[in-house]
Design a protein around this motif. Structure first.
Motif, PDB file in Angstrom:
ATOM      1  N   VAL A 152       1.857   4.740  -6.356  1.00 39.33           N
ATOM      2  CA  VAL A 152       1.531   3.424  -6.922  1.00 39.33           C
ATOM      3  C   VAL A 152       2.026   3.342  -8.364  1.00 39.33           C
ATOM      4  O   VAL A 152       2.659   2.358  -8.765  1.00 39.33           O
ATOM      5  N   THR A 188      -7.381  -1.068  -3.327  1.00 39.44           N
ATOM      6  CA  THR A 188      -7.019  -1.356  -1.943  1.00 39.44           C
ATOM      7  C   THR A 188      -8.275  -1.717  -1.162  1.00 39.44           C
ATOM      8  O   THR A 188      -9.228  -0.937  -1.147  1.00 39.44           O
ATOM      9  N   SER A 209      -3.421  -0.373  -4.852  1.00 37.30           N
ATOM     10  CA  SER A 209      -2.286  -1.085  -4.256  1.00 37.30           C
ATOM     11  C   SER A 209      -1.623  -1.932  -5.323  1.00 37.30           C
ATOM     12  O   SER A 209      -2.163  -2.111  -6.411  1.00 37.30           O
ATOM     13  N   THR A 231       0.842  -1.195   0.000  1.00 31.11           N
ATOM     14  CA  THR A 231       0.000   0.000   0.000  1.00 31.11           C
ATOM     15  C   THR A 231       0.880   1.248   0.000  1.00 31.11           C
ATOM     16  O   THR A 231       2.035   1.207   0.447  1.00 31.11           O
TER      17      THR A 231
END
Length: 75
Positions: free
Chosen positions: A14, A33, A44, A7
């Motif tokens: 990301v 996520t 994520s 995360t």
């Protein structure tokens, strides 16, 4: 297949992490996520269990902050 869910603080991180890891030949997957894990960023990365330690080191060296690493078991 067991994986690790990474995360991040925001979507920019990301995207940067995905680019860096794909650049070294890692197969990563961007997924939403789960709210039960974090509400910080809606995306994520999934990284294979056997390459997770390497991925974390590469991201740290690349200046990408990983907020958390979680066990993820895909069925």
């Amino acid at each position: 297949m067991a994986s690790r869910l990474f995360t991040f603080v925001n979507t920019h991180a990301v995207i940067k992490a995905e680019r860096i890891l794909r650049g070294i030949g890692l197969d990563v997957e961007v997924i939403p996520t789960p709210k039960s894990i974090s509400s910080e960023c809606g995306m994520s990365l999934l990284v294979s269990l056997d390459r997770a330690k390497e991925a974390l080191e590469v991201l740290e060296n690349g200046g990408v902050e990983v907020v958390g690493v979680y066990e993820w078991d895909e069925e």
